[in-house]
Motif scaffolding. Structure first.
Motif, PDB file in Angstrom:
ATOM      1  N   GLY A 168       0.795  -1.217   0.000  1.00 51.19           N
ATOM      2  CA  GLY A 168       0.000   0.000   0.000  1.00 51.19           C
ATOM      3  C   GLY A 168       0.830   1.271   0.000  1.00 51.19           C
ATOM      4  O   GLY A 168       0.277   2.361  -0.196  1.00 51.19           O
ATOM      5  N   GLU A 169       2.131   1.151   0.207  1.00 49.68           N
ATOM      6  CA  GLU A 169       3.013   2.315   0.218  1.00 49.68           C
ATOM      7  C   GLU A 169       3.450   2.612  -1.219  1.00 49.68           C
ATOM      8  O   GLU A 169       4.607   2.454  -1.615  1.00 49.68           O
ATOM      9  CB  GLU A 169       4.188   2.058   1.160  1.00 49.68           C
ATOM     10  N   THR A 170       2.488   3.060  -2.011  1.00 51.20           N
ATOM     11  CA  THR A 170       2.702   3.207  -3.450  1.00 51.20           C
ATOM     12  C   THR A 170       3.695   4.309  -3.789  1.00 51.20           C
ATOM     13  O   THR A 170       4.310   4.290  -4.866  1.00 51.20           O
ATOM     14  CB  THR A 170       1.369   3.480  -4.154  1.00 51.20           C
ATOM     15  N   MET A 171       3.875   5.273  -2.887  1.00 51.34           N
ATOM     16  CA  MET A 171       4.867   6.321  -3.137  1.00 51.34           C
ATOM     17  C   MET A 171       6.255   5.731  -3.365  1.00 51.34           C
ATOM     18  O   MET A 171       7.099   6.331  -4.031  1.00 51.34           O
ATOM     19  CB  MET A 171       4.899   7.332  -1.989  1.00 51.34           C
ATOM     20  N   ALA A 172       6.486   4.524  -2.832  1.00 53.69           N
ATOM     21  CA  ALA A 172       7.796   3.898  -2.979  1.00 53.69           C
ATOM     22  C   ALA A 172       8.104   3.564  -4.436  1.00 53.69           C
ATOM     23  O   ALA A 172       9.238   3.723  -4.897  1.00 53.69           O
ATOM     24  CB  ALA A 172       7.866   2.639  -2.117  1.00 53.69           C
ATOM     25  N   GLU A 173       7.094   3.095  -5.185  1.00 48.07           N
ATOM     26  CA  GLU A 173       7.374   2.771  -6.591  1.00 48.07           C
ATOM     27  C   GLU A 173       7.421   4.025  -7.450  1.00 48.07           C
ATOM     28  O   GLU A 173       8.139   4.078  -8.450  1.00 48.07           O
ATOM     29  CB  GLU A 173       6.375   1.754  -7.146  1.00 48.07           C
ATOM     30  N   TRP A 174       6.678   5.070  -7.050  1.00 50.39           N
ATOM     31  CA  TRP A 174       6.855   6.360  -7.720  1.00 50.39           C
ATOM     32  C   TRP A 174       8.295   6.842  -7.548  1.00 50.39           C
ATOM     33  O   TRP A 174       8.902   7.365  -8.485  1.00 50.39           O
ATOM     34  CB  TRP A 174       5.876   7.390  -7.136  1.00 50.39           C
TER      35      TRP A 174
END
Length: 375
Positions: A168-174
């Motif tokens: 759920g920590e999608t900022m990581a793939e951004w």
């Protein structure tokens, strides 16, 4: 009026949908664990209606403090995301918003879809500078892909970057998208200088099963991957098992584990002060890296973050602790906010995908700044 979530990363439970002004929802748990925080759903049939969406179970979620001063995100096209008015009302989280179209999506944070993940890998391979390798399969038989960028010679420094152990920590793939886009730019002098001396090993998404299932923190078997590094299981945590084996094969000189924090409204890092092998050399490298990242990105700060572990008290089942101790190297967990960065707030967008991407770009300058001292 209709709410649906049967799509990539979708997650919500609908309790009542009888009135625009009293839409009752519950945040769903991860598929095989009790963690609950992520939501992502589509609302249809409410154009120009004043909607009040009530999340009834926030006191039972994984990080209740994550809802303080939090603003949800919304999008009409799943490309452009913006913050919408959100507040706490007793034990409920409430979104009050008037949709300007018949279809709108709401989410905990700007998503990063599996399709984007596959496109990112394709972009990297198409650059001609990156090799794609398959390390194995997840619990649900999805690919665990590694991107290798560099000459892969023994004298190269080995830089490892992993993201989305917590799906759920999608900022990581951004963040990883920004890092890769800059690293693969042959006109960028920092990237060229880095690749003259280092090989990068990048896992853009450690947990594709959890991401597609709409989980916050665990994989399809209910394993929190960032607690599996001391003794990973090929059955229940194959994602860590295979990546860890590859690290043992290549060695590691610098490691970044990219995350998002639900409660703390800042960008910060957490190091390896508590591992048995921590020493003055690593401490100096940590200080130097933080100084370089502060110069590269004003979004980064070092005043707010997690308490440092006491000597010998680190949890070696966590990635940064295990890698830093195993390879006696600079290892950091980098955290970005789900809310906004209180040092540089943005009322319209908060912290978002593009700001995460820019931080990923900036991180290469910090890596370059400490490169000569890594080994």
């Amino acid at each position: 009026m209709k709410i649906s979530s049967n799509f990539d990363a979708g997650s919500i439970e609908v309790i009542a949908l009888n009135s625009f002004e009293d839409i009752q929802l519950r945040i769903r748990k991860d598929n095989a664990s009790d963690f609950a925080q992520w939501f992502y759903f589509r609302l249809q049939g409410a154009a120009y209606e004043p909607c009040k969406l009530r999340f009834l179970n926030i006191k039972d979620t994984a990080y209740p403090k994550g809802w303080e001063d939090y603003q949800a995100v919304a999008s009409y096209d799943r490309v452009n995301w913006f913050r919408v008015p959100t507040y706490l009302d007793g034990d409920e989280l409430v979104i009050e918003h008037v949709p300007l179209a018949g279809s709108i999506y709401y989410a905990y944070f700007e998503p990063y879809s599996h399709e984007q993940h596959l496109n990112l890998i394709g972009m990297a391979q198409s650059s001609g500078l990156s090799q794609v390798s398959d390390l194995g399969s997840t619990v649900q038989q999805r690919d665990i892909n590694l991107l290798t960028i560099g000459h892969e010679v023994e004298s190269d420094l080995k830089i490892w970057v992993i993201a989305r152990q917590h799906p759920g920590e999608t900022m990581a793939e951004w963040f990883v998208e920004g890092l890769l886009t800059r690293l693969l730019d042959t006109q960028d002098p920092t990237s060229r200088a880095l690749l003259d001396r280092a090989t990068f090993y990048v896992v853009p998404n450690m947990n594709p099963d959890g991401a597609i299932l709409g989980n916050l923190r665990t994989n399809a078997a209910g394993a929190n991957l960032n607690r599996e590094w001391l003794n990973p299981s090929p059955e229940t945590s194959p994602e860590v098992f295979h990546v860890r084996n590859k690290m043992l094969e290549t060695g590691v000189d610098l490691f970044l584990d990219i995350h998002g924090d639900e409660a703390i409204p800042y960008v910060f890092v957490a190091g390896t002060e508590g591992v048995p092998n921590y020493n003055e050399r690593i401490a100096a490298l940590e200080t130097a890296f933080k100084q370089q990242l502060r110069v590269a990105s004003p979004d980064f700060q070092d005043e707010h973050g997690y308490d440092k572990d006491a000597p010998g008290a680190a949890n070696l089942a966590m990635a940064t602790a295990w890698v830093g101790n195993q390879f006696n190297c600079l290892a950091y967990t980098l955290e970005m906010p789900f809310k906004d960065n209180d040092n540089l707030p943005d009322d319209d967008f908060g912290w978002n995908g593009q700001r995460s991407l820019r931080l990923g770009e900036a991180s290469l300058s910090a890596i370059y700044g400490v490169l000569k001292d890594l080994r």
